[in-house]
Design a protein around this motif. Structure first.
Motif, short mmCIF file in Angstrom:
data_model
loop_
_atom_site.label_atom_id
_atom_site.label_comp_id
_atom_site.label_asym_id
_atom_site.label_seq_id
_atom_site.Cartn_x
_atom_site.Cartn_y
_atom_site.Cartn_z
N ALA A 220 0.81 -1.22 0.00
CA ALA A 220 0.00 0.00 0.00
C ALA A 220 0.85 1.27 0.00
O ALA A 220 0.51 2.24 -0.67
CB ALA A 220 -0.95 0.00 1.19
N ASP A 221 1.97 1.27 0.73
CA ASP A 221 2.79 2.48 0.80
C ASP A 221 3.62 2.70 -0.47
O ASP A 221 4.32 3.70 -0.59
CB ASP A 221 3.67 2.49 2.04
N GLU A 222 3.55 1.77 -1.43
CA GLU A 222 4.27 1.91 -2.70
C GLU A 222 3.32 2.09 -3.88
O GLU A 222 3.75 2.12 -5.02
CB GLU A 222 5.17 0.68 -2.93
N MET B 230 16.24 6.78 -4.68
CA MET B 230 15.07 7.58 -4.99
C MET B 230 14.15 7.53 -3.78
O MET B 230 14.01 6.48 -3.15
CB MET B 230 14.37 6.96 -6.20
N GLN B 231 13.58 8.67 -3.44
CA GLN B 231 12.61 8.71 -2.36
C GLN B 231 11.27 9.10 -2.92
O GLN B 231 11.14 10.12 -3.60
CB GLN B 231 13.03 9.69 -1.27
N GLU B 232 10.26 8.26 -2.65
CA GLU B 232 8.88 8.57 -3.00
C GLU B 232 8.07 8.41 -1.73
O GLU B 232 7.93 7.30 -1.21
CB GLU B 232 8.37 7.65 -4.12
N GLY B 233 7.58 9.52 -1.21
CA GLY B 233 6.92 9.49 0.09
C GLY B 233 7.94 9.15 1.16
O GLY B 233 9.01 9.74 1.23
N LYS B 234 7.63 8.14 1.96
CA LYS B 234 8.55 7.72 3.02
C LYS B 234 9.41 6.53 2.60
O LYS B 234 10.22 6.06 3.39
CB LYS B 234 7.74 7.34 4.26
N VAL B 235 9.23 6.05 1.38
CA VAL B 235 9.93 4.85 0.93
C VAL B 235 11.17 5.23 0.13
O VAL B 235 11.13 6.09 -0.74
CB VAL B 235 8.99 3.96 0.07
N LEU C 140 3.37 18.01 -5.33
CA LEU C 140 3.80 19.00 -4.34
C LEU C 140 3.51 18.54 -2.91
O LEU C 140 4.10 19.03 -1.96
CB LEU C 140 3.14 20.35 -4.61
N PHE C 141 2.61 17.58 -2.76
CA PHE C 141 2.21 17.11 -1.44
C PHE C 141 3.01 15.91 -0.96
O PHE C 141 2.78 15.40 0.13
CB PHE C 141 0.71 16.77 -1.43
N PHE C 142 3.95 15.44 -1.78
CA PHE C 142 4.75 14.26 -1.44
C PHE C 142 6.22 14.55 -1.64
O PHE C 142 6.61 15.35 -2.48
CB PHE C 142 4.35 13.07 -2.34
N THR C 143 7.05 13.88 -0.85
CA THR C 143 8.49 13.95 -1.07
C THR C 143 8.82 13.00 -2.21
O THR C 143 8.55 11.81 -2.13
CB THR C 143 9.26 13.52 0.20
#
Length: 182
Positions: A28-30, A139-144, A173-176
């Motif tokens: 889910a987090d990916e 690579m960082q997408e969100g916290k992953v 813009l709302f995510f790292t």
């Protein structure tokens, strides 16, 4: 094998299988919301494919294109078809389809701190056997955090952010989301 890519824009016959695989193959987090993938597939720079061997459905491939880059955002082979060489065949087909472009993908970060470290190493070897090489970048997408693999060269953080913006628009813009140079 007769690997074919059928664009979902043109044929949605396998949509339920694609959606089920997407939700079971990725944690889910990916996962981006499936509705976001469907909105994206309407864009000219997005390729959302059902992957077939002849007429038999075997998996999915979702690619975001920008300038000379093609990012394999999502790729999965149906559970019942794994271990038969389909994954490698799909990736080789993608390399042919995107020949002359920087083709890249992200794999789970390789670090012994993770409980499934040996599984991550196996995935690394799978992608290496399919022709991808580690870029030395993360690579960082969100916290992953992911390790980046590719063919045709590295990509910069600026290029990656523009590619993602071409897919997600202002939602990004709302995510790292960034490349961590290595």
């Amino acid at each position: 094998m007769d690997i074919r890519f059928v664009n979902i824009k043109e044929d949605k016959i396998h949509m339920e299988k694609v959606k089920r695989l997407y939700h079971t193959a990725f944690p889910a987090d990916e996962r981006a919301p499936f509705s976001m993938l469907m909105r994206g597939e309407k864009k000219d720079n997005i390729d959302f494919f059902s992957c077939l061997d002849g007429e038999e459905w075997i998996g999915l491939l979702y690619v975001v294109n920008y300038l000379d880059m093609s990012y394999i955002f999502y790729f999965a082979v149906d559970d019942d078809k794994r271990g038969r060489g389909y994954g490698t065949a799909i990736l080789k087909g993608a390399q042919e389809k995107y020949k002359g472009r920087r083709l890249f993908l992200a794999i789970e970060e390789l670090d012994e701190k993770y409980d499934n470290y040996s599984q991550r190493v196996s995935r690394l070897h799978f992608y290496e056997n399919a022709g991808f090489v580690r870029t030395g970048q993360k690579m960082q997408e969100g916290k992953v955090i992911y390790d980046l693999m590719g063919i045709g060269g590295r990509i910069s953080n600026k290029e990656y952010r523009r590619l993602i913006k071409s897919f997600a628009g202002i939602v990004m813009l709302f995510f790292t989301m960034k490349i961590i140079e290595g």
